[in-house]
Write a protein that holds these residues in place. Sequence first.
Motif, PDB file in Angstrom:
ATOM      1  N   UNK A 225      99.046 -46.831 174.342  1.00  0.00           N
ATOM      2  CA  UNK A 225     100.418 -46.389 174.784  1.00  0.00           C
ATOM      3  C   UNK A 225     100.740 -45.153 174.222  1.00  0.00           C
ATOM      4  N   UNK A 226     100.064 -44.739 173.049  1.00  0.00           N
ATOM      5  CA  UNK A 226     100.507 -43.764 172.566  1.00  0.00           C
ATOM      6  C   UNK A 226     100.058 -42.539 173.376  1.00  0.00           C
ATOM      7  N   UNK A 227      98.541 -42.589 173.483  1.00  0.00           N
ATOM      8  CA  UNK A 227      97.980 -41.542 174.623  1.00  0.00           C
ATOM      9  C   UNK A 227      98.722 -41.469 175.789  1.00  0.00           C
ATOM     10  N   UNK A 228      98.892 -42.463 176.426  1.00  0.00           N
ATOM     11  CA  UNK A 228      99.664 -42.804 177.697  1.00  0.00           C
ATOM     12  C   UNK A 228     101.027 -42.080 177.687  1.00  0.00           C
ATOM     13  N   UNK A 229     101.874 -42.426 176.664  1.00  0.00           N
ATOM     14  CA  UNK A 229     103.162 -41.835 176.552  1.00  0.00           C
ATOM     15  C   UNK A 229     103.087 -40.264 176.321  1.00  0.00           C
ATOM     16  N   UNK A 230     102.057 -39.827 175.505  1.00  0.00           N
ATOM     17  CA  UNK A 230     102.062 -38.377 175.230  1.00  0.00           C
ATOM     18  C   UNK A 230     101.691 -37.665 176.356  1.00  0.00           C
ATOM     19  N   UNK A 231     100.594 -38.126 177.264  1.00  0.00           N
ATOM     20  CA  UNK A 231     100.202 -37.572 178.412  1.00  0.00           C
ATOM     21  C   UNK A 231     101.396 -37.494 179.635  1.00  0.00           C
ATOM     22  N   UNK A 232     101.966 -38.532 179.632  1.00  0.00           N
ATOM     23  CA  UNK A 232     103.185 -38.582 180.614  1.00  0.00           C
ATOM     24  C   UNK A 232     104.038 -37.638 180.306  1.00  0.00           C
ATOM     25  N   UNK A 233     104.677 -37.406 179.199  1.00  0.00           N
ATOM     26  CA  UNK A 233     105.740 -36.817 178.920  1.00  0.00           C
ATOM     27  C   UNK A 233     105.118 -35.273 179.095  1.00  0.00           C
ATOM     28  N   UNK A 234     104.047 -34.966 178.578  1.00  0.00           N
ATOM     29  CA  UNK A 234     103.537 -33.680 178.445  1.00  0.00           C
ATOM     30  C   UNK A 234     103.400 -33.026 179.976  1.00  0.00           C
ATOM     31  N   UNK A 235     102.783 -34.269 180.842  1.00  0.00           N
ATOM     32  CA  UNK A 235     102.644 -34.053 182.246  1.00  0.00           C
ATOM     33  C   UNK A 235     104.182 -33.624 182.842  1.00  0.00           C
ATOM     34  N   UNK A 236     105.135 -34.354 182.464  1.00  0.00           N
ATOM     35  CA  UNK A 236     106.368 -34.348 183.151  1.00  0.00           C
ATOM     36  C   UNK A 236     106.978 -32.661 182.648  1.00  0.00           C
ATOM     37  N   UNK A 237     106.780 -32.424 181.329  1.00  0.00           N
ATOM     38  CA  UNK A 237     107.213 -31.170 180.859  1.00  0.00           C
ATOM     39  C   UNK A 237     106.387 -29.755 181.713  1.00  0.00           C
ATOM     40  N   UNK A 238     105.020 -30.081 181.854  1.00  0.00           N
ATOM     41  CA  UNK A 238     104.352 -29.084 182.380  1.00  0.00           C
ATOM     42  C   UNK A 238     104.710 -28.829 183.955  1.00  0.00           C
ATOM     43  N   UNK A 239     105.041 -29.954 184.658  1.00  0.00           N
ATOM     44  CA  UNK A 239     105.457 -29.675 185.959  1.00  0.00           C
ATOM     45  C   UNK A 239     107.056 -29.287 185.991  1.00  0.00           C
ATOM     46  N   UNK A 240     107.665 -29.293 185.131  1.00  0.00           N
ATOM     47  CA  UNK A 240     109.128 -28.906 185.079  1.00  0.00           C
ATOM     48  C   UNK A 240     109.970 -29.810 185.840  1.00  0.00           C
ATOM     49  N   UNK A 241     109.452 -31.070 185.634  1.00  0.00           N
ATOM     50  CA  UNK A 241     110.114 -32.234 186.512  1.00  0.00           C
ATOM     51  C   UNK A 241     111.287 -32.760 185.474  1.00  0.00           C
ATOM     52  N   UNK A 242     111.235 -32.346 184.089  1.00  0.00           N
ATOM     53  CA  UNK A 242     112.246 -32.880 183.437  1.00  0.00           C
ATOM     54  C   UNK A 242     113.637 -32.818 183.639  1.00  0.00           C
TER      55      UNK A 242
END
Length: 253
Positions: A236-253
């Motif tokens: 869950x740690x890797x999944x959570x970090x990857x999901x949040x970072x992907x969200x940040x990188x795409x500017x969808x936050x």
Amino acid sequence: MKSTRFESPAAPGMSWRSLVVCALALSWQPVTAEDEAANLRRITSLEDTSEASVHAGQQLISAIYEGCGLTVKFLEAPPARSLSLAEAGRSDGELARVRDVINENGPLVALEPPLTLLQLVPIYLDPGIPAQNTLVAVDRIGYINGYRMVPPLLPTGKSTLLAHSTEHLVLLLENDRIDVGLTLSWDAQKATFNNNALIIGEPILEAPVYHYIHRSRVADLPCLSASLKRLKAEGHVDDLLNAILAEQLTGSR
């Protein structure tokens, strides 16, 4: 016909059900707020502005505490103040730091195991700057104020300029105020998404990053450690970090 309901001399015509409800209402104590306060932990954190690392860290810490039935409220402050507030006991802990910047004999205790691996990287615009030994090759270096891990890494004789965020570092680069900025790899990736001319060099520092708890809350450590281990073991740690970072990188936050 005589009523079968219970009648009280003090309240003629009131049914037993109404009396029970009334009695419960009169005897009820406002314990919800107390219980909530007992389960609340105030954690100092860098300000959640544009930094992907801060947003990811807050989500991860919240998940760890939730595994122990605790709720987190983040007290956001500039980097240096965030740590000093936690050290002074003005909060229950600090979001995340590398060990080298924490006083061994101080009031903050590391949560084991580490949250993840931190990478400090250089960002720059001049393609002539080498990716390796970057700091040796430049004269002007910028970094975020309050990042205690940076000064010991700087070569002597360099000009330094403090910034308040990765966005600010990029602005300093664009205005030719610095040659290189130092930031976390997650924030560097987001910066390149917003300015594809930015170059990320080889890491200047790689180190495990820990969540720190004030010693007044040391009783929380066993449960929080078990919660973190469980999250890591289940991926869950890797999944959570990857999901949040992907969200940040795409500017969808």
